[in-house]
Scaffold this active site. Structure first.
Site, PDB file in Angstrom:
ATOM      1  N   ASN A   9     -63.625   6.293 -66.192  1.00  0.00           N
ATOM      2  CA  ASN A   9     -62.563   6.041 -67.163  1.00  0.00           C
ATOM      3  C   ASN A   9     -62.641   4.565 -67.539  1.00  0.00           C
ATOM      4  O   ASN A   9     -62.221   3.715 -66.759  1.00  0.00           O
ATOM      5  CB  ASN A   9     -61.210   6.397 -66.518  1.00  0.00           C
ATOM      6  CG  ASN A   9     -60.037   5.999 -67.381  1.00  0.00           C
ATOM      7  OD1 ASN A   9     -60.192   5.677 -68.559  1.00  0.00           O
ATOM      8  ND2 ASN A   9     -58.842   6.019 -66.783  1.00  0.00           N
ATOM      9  N   TRP A  10     -63.192   4.293 -68.707  1.00  0.00           N
ATOM     10  CA  TRP A  10     -63.421   2.894 -69.084  1.00  0.00           C
ATOM     11  C   TRP A  10     -62.144   2.194 -69.537  1.00  0.00           C
ATOM     12  O   TRP A  10     -62.132   0.993 -69.768  1.00  0.00           O
ATOM     13  CB  TRP A  10     -64.495   2.810 -70.178  1.00  0.00           C
ATOM     14  CG  TRP A  10     -65.852   3.279 -69.746  1.00  0.00           C
ATOM     15  CD1 TRP A  10     -66.202   3.775 -68.506  1.00  0.00           C
ATOM     16  CD2 TRP A  10     -67.045   3.308 -70.534  1.00  0.00           C
ATOM     17  NE1 TRP A  10     -67.531   4.100 -68.490  1.00  0.00           N
ATOM     18  CE2 TRP A  10     -68.082   3.818 -69.721  1.00  0.00           C
ATOM     19  CE3 TRP A  10     -67.346   2.953 -71.852  1.00  0.00           C
ATOM     20  CZ2 TRP A  10     -69.382   3.994 -70.185  1.00  0.00           C
ATOM     21  CZ3 TRP A  10     -68.648   3.123 -72.317  1.00  0.00           C
ATOM     22  CH2 TRP A  10     -69.654   3.633 -71.487  1.00  0.00           C
ATOM     23  N   LYS A  11     -61.080   2.969 -69.749  1.00  0.00           N
ATOM     24  CA  LYS A  11     -59.793   2.418 -70.200  1.00  0.00           C
ATOM     25  C   LYS A  11     -59.996   1.585 -71.467  1.00  0.00           C
ATOM     26  O   LYS A  11     -60.875   1.906 -72.273  1.00  0.00           O
ATOM     27  CB  LYS A  11     -59.127   1.628 -69.068  1.00  0.00           C
ATOM     28  CG  LYS A  11     -59.029   2.451 -67.774  1.00  0.00           C
ATOM     29  CD  LYS A  11     -58.121   1.856 -66.747  1.00  0.00           C
ATOM     30  CE  LYS A  11     -58.097   2.742 -65.519  1.00  0.00           C
ATOM     31  NZ  LYS A  11     -57.164   2.301 -64.501  1.00  0.00           N
ATOM     32  N   HIS A  95     -52.668  10.395 -67.572  1.00  0.00           N
ATOM     33  CA  HIS A  95     -52.997   9.252 -66.717  1.00  0.00           C
ATOM     34  C   HIS A  95     -51.721   8.450 -66.445  1.00  0.00           C
ATOM     35  O   HIS A  95     -50.856   8.337 -67.304  1.00  0.00           O
ATOM     36  CB  HIS A  95     -54.058   8.376 -67.402  1.00  0.00           C
ATOM     37  CG  HIS A  95     -54.610   7.344 -66.485  1.00  0.00           C
ATOM     38  ND1 HIS A  95     -53.954   6.170 -66.226  1.00  0.00           N
ATOM     39  CD2 HIS A  95     -55.724   7.334 -65.716  1.00  0.00           C
ATOM     40  CE1 HIS A  95     -54.662   5.466 -65.344  1.00  0.00           C
ATOM     41  NE2 HIS A  95     -55.739   6.161 -65.010  1.00  0.00           N
ATOM     42  N   GLU A  97     -51.130   5.428 -66.478  1.00  0.00           N
ATOM     43  CA  GLU A  97     -50.851   4.356 -67.443  1.00  0.00           C
ATOM     44  C   GLU A  97     -50.214   4.935 -68.700  1.00  0.00           C
ATOM     45  O   GLU A  97     -49.370   4.294 -69.342  1.00  0.00           O
ATOM     46  CB  GLU A  97     -52.153   3.581 -67.743  1.00  0.00           C
ATOM     47  CG  GLU A  97     -52.529   2.690 -66.553  1.00  0.00           C
ATOM     48  CD  GLU A  97     -54.020   2.527 -66.317  1.00  0.00           C
ATOM     49  OE1 GLU A  97     -54.818   2.767 -67.228  1.00  0.00           O
ATOM     50  OE2 GLU A  97     -54.384   2.137 -65.183  1.00  0.00           O
ATOM     51  N   GLU A 167     -54.283  10.560 -58.404  1.00  0.00           N
ATOM     52  CA  GLU A 167     -54.386   9.108 -58.497  1.00  0.00           C
ATOM     53  C   GLU A 167     -53.077   8.470 -58.045  1.00  0.00           C
ATOM     54  O   GLU A 167     -52.137   8.345 -58.847  1.00  0.00           O
ATOM     55  CB  GLU A 167     -54.687   8.698 -59.944  1.00  0.00           C
ATOM     56  CG  GLU A 167     -55.978   9.279 -60.478  1.00  0.00           C
ATOM     57  CD  GLU A 167     -56.564   8.399 -61.574  1.00  0.00           C
ATOM     58  OE1 GLU A 167     -57.717   8.005 -61.424  1.00  0.00           O
ATOM     59  OE2 GLU A 167     -55.850   8.082 -62.545  1.00  0.00           O
ATOM     60  N   GLY A 173     -56.395   0.207 -59.742  1.00  0.00           N
ATOM     61  CA  GLY A 173     -56.675  -1.150 -60.197  1.00  0.00           C
ATOM     62  C   GLY A 173     -56.146  -2.226 -59.261  1.00  0.00           C
ATOM     63  O   GLY A 173     -56.128  -3.403 -59.599  1.00  0.00           O
ATOM     64  N   SER A 213     -59.141   2.737 -57.171  1.00  0.00           N
ATOM     65  CA  SER A 213     -60.012   1.764 -56.500  1.00  0.00           C
ATOM     66  C   SER A 213     -61.151   2.406 -55.715  1.00  0.00           C
ATOM     67  O   SER A 213     -61.537   1.912 -54.658  1.00  0.00           O
ATOM     68  CB  SER A 213     -59.184   0.834 -55.594  1.00  0.00           C
ATOM     69  OG  SER A 213     -58.221   0.129 -56.362  1.00  0.00           O
ATOM     70  N   GLY A 234     -62.123   3.925 -62.399  1.00  0.00           N
ATOM     71  CA  GLY A 234     -61.785   2.957 -63.442  1.00  0.00           C
ATOM     72  C   GLY A 234     -62.702   1.757 -63.365  1.00  0.00           C
ATOM     73  O   GLY A 234     -63.834   1.778 -63.854  1.00  0.00           O
ATOM     74  N   GLY A 235     -62.234   0.697 -62.720  1.00  0.00           N
ATOM     75  CA  GLY A 235     -62.958  -0.578 -62.668  1.00  0.00           C
ATOM     76  C   GLY A 235     -64.433  -0.443 -62.326  1.00  0.00           C
ATOM     77  O   GLY A 235     -65.290  -1.036 -62.993  1.00  0.00           O
TER      78      GLY A 235
HETATM   79  P1  PGA Z   1     -59.423   2.189 -60.733  1.00  0.00           P
HETATM   80  O1  PGA Z   1     -58.791   3.178 -61.807  1.00  0.00           O
HETATM   81  O2  PGA Z   1     -60.667   2.832 -60.211  1.00  0.00           O
HETATM   82  O3  PGA Z   1     -59.695   0.910 -61.497  1.00  0.00           O
HETATM   83  O4  PGA Z   1     -58.399   1.987 -59.670  1.00  0.00           O
HETATM   84  C1  PGA Z   1     -58.818   4.564 -61.632  1.00  0.00           C
HETATM   85  C2  PGA Z   1     -58.107   5.223 -62.793  1.00  0.00           C
HETATM   86  O5  PGA Z   1     -57.062   4.724 -63.236  1.00  0.00           O
HETATM   87  O6  PGA Z   1     -58.567   6.254 -63.319  1.00  0.00           O
END
Ligand code: PGA
Length: 250
Positions: A9-11, A95, A97, A167, A173, A213, A234-235
């Site tokens: 997930n590149w956000k 998600h 967010e 999640e 993050g 993470s 994500g990251g």
């Molecule tokens: P993260 O994000 O790996 O940066 O914690 C995961 C996500 O929100 O899908």
């Protein structure tokens, strides 16, 4: 046996050139991987270009969200058929967010899940508790209402096309990861909820990813758990080498 599924997930990261180059590196290193399902979810503006790059490889294209309406006066939104027209396979829905900043509710998650399925796309439905909810003993009830809400009115046949991403919001993050045991307990709990709705045979087939993470050095211990069927990354999905380091131990 559930095949593992790792999605990036590149956000809101990467401009179009960066997205193309990251996608190229991922296809070069992981494009032939067949024992793990792999998807990358760039921002909308790069979907079309990345679609050309992943074409013919085992890396599938995902979108980070969608609007549930088919078309019309919804400024800023993108529909399922638009995503389909650029070669999208998976769509991330609900998600944290989106829930936290953009008014996503269990009801809109349900509408989006139905729209995505109707379009022949595959939903990745996100659920997970905040730190306050966990500390306040509300973790189970939050996950239960998110899961039941997302799957309301969805048949067993369609549920099999869905992936759930567990999640925990406190791990996204933040560098803080759920321990493999914490993750597995939550996944087992989610599978029990699915069993209540769909019965054992269906629930046993639905994949549940862990997200929060996940990185190369903790991926293996998480992915070894009985009910952790992959990761939503994500990251660590923004560097091809890190992403490969997560895909590899599967
Ligand atoms: P993260 O994000 O790996 O940066 O914690 C995961 C996500 O929100 O899908």
């Amino acid at each position: 046996m559930r095949k593992k599924f790792i999605a990036g997930n590149w956000k809101m990261n990467t401009n179009i050139d960066e997205a193309k180059s990251l996608a190229k590196s991922i296809v070069d290193t992981m494009g032939n991987t067949s024992d793990v399902d792999i998807a990358i979810c760039p921002p909308y503006i790069s979907l079309s270009a990345v679609s050309e790059i992943v074409k013919g490889s085992n890396v599938k294209l995902g979108a980070q969200d969608v609007h549930f309406e088919a078309k019309g006066a919804y400024t800023g939104k993108v529909s399922c058929s638009m995503l389909k027209s650029v070669g999208v396979t998976y769509v991330i829905i609900g998600h944290s967010e989106q829930r936290q900043y953009f008014h996503e509710t269990n009801e809109t998650v349900n509408k989006k899940t139905k729209a995505v399925l109707e379009a022949g796309l595959l939903p990745i439905v996100c659920v997970g508790e905040t730190l306050d909810e966990r500390k306040g003993g509300k973790m189970d009830s939050v996950i239960e209402s998110q899961t039941n809400g997302a799957f309301a009115g969805i048949s067993a046949e369609d549920a099999l096309k869905c992936t759930i991403a567990y999640e925990p919001v406190w791990a996204i993050g933040t560098g803080e990861t759920a321990t493999p045991q914490q993750a597995n307990e939550a996944h087992i709990f989610i599978r029990k909820l699915l069993t209540k709705i769909y019965g054992t045979s269906t629930a046993e087939q639905i994949r549940i990813q862990y997200g929060g993470s996940m990185k190369p050095d903790n991926a293996k211990s998480l992915l070894q758990q009985s009910d952790v069927d992959g990761g939503l990354i994500g990251g660590a999905s923004l560097k091809a080498a890190d992403f490969a380091g997560i895909v590899k131990p599967v």
